[in-house]
Design a protein around this motif. Sequence first.
Motif, PDB file in Angstrom:
ATOM      1  N   LYS A 197       3.847  19.681  76.499  1.00  0.00           N
ATOM      2  CA  LYS A 197       3.822  19.284  78.181  1.00  0.00           C
ATOM      3  C   LYS A 197       3.106  18.589  77.327  1.00  0.00           C
ATOM      4  O   LYS A 197       2.873  16.360  78.260  1.00  0.00           O
ATOM      5  N   GLU A 198       1.671  18.088  76.662  1.00  0.00           N
ATOM      6  CA  GLU A 198       0.718  17.322  77.161  1.00  0.00           C
ATOM      7  C   GLU A 198       1.180  15.923  75.716  1.00  0.00           C
ATOM      8  O   GLU A 198       1.203  14.995  76.506  1.00  0.00           O
ATOM      9  N   TYR A 199       2.116  16.779  74.484  1.00  0.00           N
ATOM     10  CA  TYR A 199       2.616  15.675  73.918  1.00  0.00           C
ATOM     11  C   TYR A 199       3.432  14.516  74.513  1.00  0.00           C
ATOM     12  O   TYR A 199       3.350  13.397  74.477  1.00  0.00           O
ATOM     13  N   LEU A 200       3.783  15.316  75.255  1.00  0.00           N
ATOM     14  CA  LEU A 200       5.097  13.886  76.213  1.00  0.00           C
ATOM     15  C   LEU A 200       4.221  13.151  77.126  1.00  0.00           C
ATOM     16  O   LEU A 200       4.597  11.833  77.027  1.00  0.00           O
ATOM     17  N   GLY A 201       3.377  13.986  77.872  1.00  0.00           N
ATOM     18  CA  GLY A 201       2.947  12.724  78.234  1.00  0.00           C
ATOM     19  C   GLY A 201       1.934  11.751  77.783  1.00  0.00           C
ATOM     20  O   GLY A 201       1.660  10.562  78.119  1.00  0.00           O
ATOM     21  N   VAL A 202       1.125  12.602  76.667  1.00  0.00           N
ATOM     22  CA  VAL A 202       1.076  11.343  75.144  1.00  0.00           C
ATOM     23  C   VAL A 202       2.125  10.312  75.011  1.00  0.00           C
ATOM     24  O   VAL A 202       1.554   8.797  75.122  1.00  0.00           O
ATOM     25  N   LEU A 203       2.835  10.566  74.947  1.00  0.00           N
ATOM     26  CA  LEU A 203       4.125   9.001  74.822  1.00  0.00           C
ATOM     27  C   LEU A 203       4.100   8.750  75.695  1.00  0.00           C
ATOM     28  O   LEU A 203       4.613   7.146  75.864  1.00  0.00           O
ATOM     29  N   ARG A 204       4.090   8.587  76.957  1.00  0.00           N
ATOM     30  CA  ARG A 204       4.944   7.826  78.343  1.00  0.00           C
ATOM     31  C   ARG A 204       3.397   7.110  78.462  1.00  0.00           C
ATOM     32  O   ARG A 204       3.589   6.091  78.431  1.00  0.00           O
ATOM     33  N   GLU A 205       2.509   7.634  77.725  1.00  0.00           N
ATOM     34  CA  GLU A 205       0.959   6.714  77.888  1.00  0.00           C
ATOM     35  C   GLU A 205       0.829   5.254  77.217  1.00  0.00           C
ATOM     36  O   GLU A 205       0.744   4.246  77.444  1.00  0.00           O
ATOM     37  N   LEU A 206       1.873   6.523  75.915  1.00  0.00           N
ATOM     38  CA  LEU A 206       1.899   4.921  75.324  1.00  0.00           C
ATOM     39  C   LEU A 206       2.916   4.230  75.222  1.00  0.00           C
ATOM     40  O   LEU A 206       2.372   2.875  74.994  1.00  0.00           O
ATOM     41  N   ALA A 207       3.557   4.613  76.504  1.00  0.00           N
ATOM     42  CA  ALA A 207       5.299   3.082  76.457  1.00  0.00           C
ATOM     43  C   ALA A 207       4.554   2.314  77.439  1.00  0.00           C
ATOM     44  O   ALA A 207       4.197   2.993  78.231  1.00  0.00           O
ATOM     45  N   ALA A 208       4.575   0.926  75.872  1.00  0.00           N
ATOM     46  CA  ALA A 208       4.107  -0.279  77.082  1.00  0.00           C
ATOM     47  C   ALA A 208       5.669  -0.703  76.694  1.00  0.00           C
ATOM     48  O   ALA A 208       5.831  -0.920  74.931  1.00  0.00           O
ATOM     49  N   PRO A 209       6.065  -2.426  77.363  1.00  0.00           N
ATOM     50  CA  PRO A 209       7.095  -3.540  76.597  1.00  0.00           C
ATOM     51  C   PRO A 209       6.507  -4.151  75.307  1.00  0.00           C
ATOM     52  O   PRO A 209       7.395  -4.134  74.748  1.00  0.00           O
ATOM     53  N   ARG A 210       4.938  -4.248  75.371  1.00  0.00           N
ATOM     54  CA  ARG A 210       5.315  -4.632  73.766  1.00  0.00           C
ATOM     55  C   ARG A 210       4.275  -3.663  72.745  1.00  0.00           C
ATOM     56  O   ARG A 210       4.283  -4.212  71.702  1.00  0.00           O
ATOM     57  N   THR A 211       4.922  -2.083  72.694  1.00  0.00           N
ATOM     58  CA  THR A 211       4.558  -1.330  72.366  1.00  0.00           C
ATOM     59  C   THR A 211       5.108  -0.628  71.226  1.00  0.00           C
ATOM     60  O   THR A 211       5.800  -0.278  71.982  1.00  0.00           O
ATOM     61  N   ALA A 212       5.264  -1.146  70.102  1.00  0.00           N
ATOM     62  CA  ALA A 212       6.306  -0.378  69.019  1.00  0.00           C
ATOM     63  C   ALA A 212       5.833   1.214  68.587  1.00  0.00           C
ATOM     64  O   ALA A 212       5.174   0.811  67.608  1.00  0.00           O
ATOM     65  N   ALA A 213       6.620   1.981  69.144  1.00  0.00           N
ATOM     66  CA  ALA A 213       5.646   3.120  68.033  1.00  0.00           C
ATOM     67  C   ALA A 213       6.803   3.687  67.455  1.00  0.00           C
ATOM     68  O   ALA A 213       7.664   3.949  67.650  1.00  0.00           O
TER      69      ALA A 213
END
Length: 393
Positions: A197-213
């Motif tokens: 749950k924490e991990y998915l929350g971190v990925l959602r925070e990382l999501a941005a239109p100009r960020t390639a994870a």
Amino acid sequence: MPIHYQQALEQIRNMGQKARLRQAWLEALREQAWQLLHELAGEGEYLNTLAERGGRFNPGLRCALAGAEPLDTAAPLTVSGQPRVLLAADGSQINPGRHGAVEFIAINVGAVCFRPGEPPREQIHTSLRFGEDCTIDRRPMSDADVAIWRDLEERRLLMELAHPHSQAGQLVVTLTDGPLQLFGQGQESKFFEEKLKEYLGVLRELAAPRTAAAGYVDKPRSDYLVGLLELALLARENKLGEAGRERPLWPVRDRDLFARLLGPGERSAVLAMRLPEPNPFTDKLALYCFYLNVGRAGHAQIARVEVPRWVAEEPVLLNLLQEVLVEQSAQLGARPYPYLLHRAHEVAVVHPDEIEEIERMIQAELRRQGVEPENPSNKQWAKELQGRTRINA
């Protein structure tokens, strides 16, 4: 006592004879998969229908799903030269050990940041657990539990470092070594569910239109695409009910096909990843992958690159990832691997003398507090003694 080399040699020779026969069998399977790939390259909708039907029989089915690009796509490298911020993180772990004088766990996460026109910056984050904190539900934390914690801390640090750059509208690439799927997915434990749950929350925070994870997998053993092609073979024999259980092309791997298909710097079609149910990676976090040849002419080196949906559906970010990974891998010459990830590993790695120093620091603090550490186990004492001197009978 040393290994019995004569016994080992006899077994090695037997293995060698079997390997020659296995190689011929494997080459025939690879050729069959290669022909099937070209035959079905444009039949993505049909194959995805088979995957949907196969998933009803086997919720644990793991395979690729075709996207808009033909399955035999070999997308060339395009160089944009756009300014970008490059971030990579890697982690090391000290697993719990019951034989030492003190029981502790440590996670060491190293991150490297490359910004245009600036020297690289390094950062280290160390987390410790001691005593009862090394347990979960009154059981000792396993190595797998520690790995889950490490994976989470790697992505959390990347998210924190990426946030100011993404907020400023800069192009950002974040890299970790290994898949984006959380290590240990499929475990049934309260600890794993909490960390997921924490991990998915971190990925959602990382999501941005100009960020390639992205997660970078070197020398992948995966067979997502092969698994999809196998469904067509099973359907022809009216055996789709055995999807994921009967493997007519095993042990062919995806990299066997892409080493033949992709030229230097080229990437494959972007494939959605059908993961076993229940699949927590949904919506913008749904996982995709592509394969990339970071090698040179005549020496293909295939990597699998995992990305979330927000990256997979943005051509600018896909092209940026392809460009950065090829560029970074070239820096290590004949052994291509992203230099940025290599640097992050060097920052994060924990050496044996550092482990011993942490243990001494913990023991010293315990004594300062009036708590005497336990003695190491007799087994550990004997091992250490053997390292210092040889006992004569």
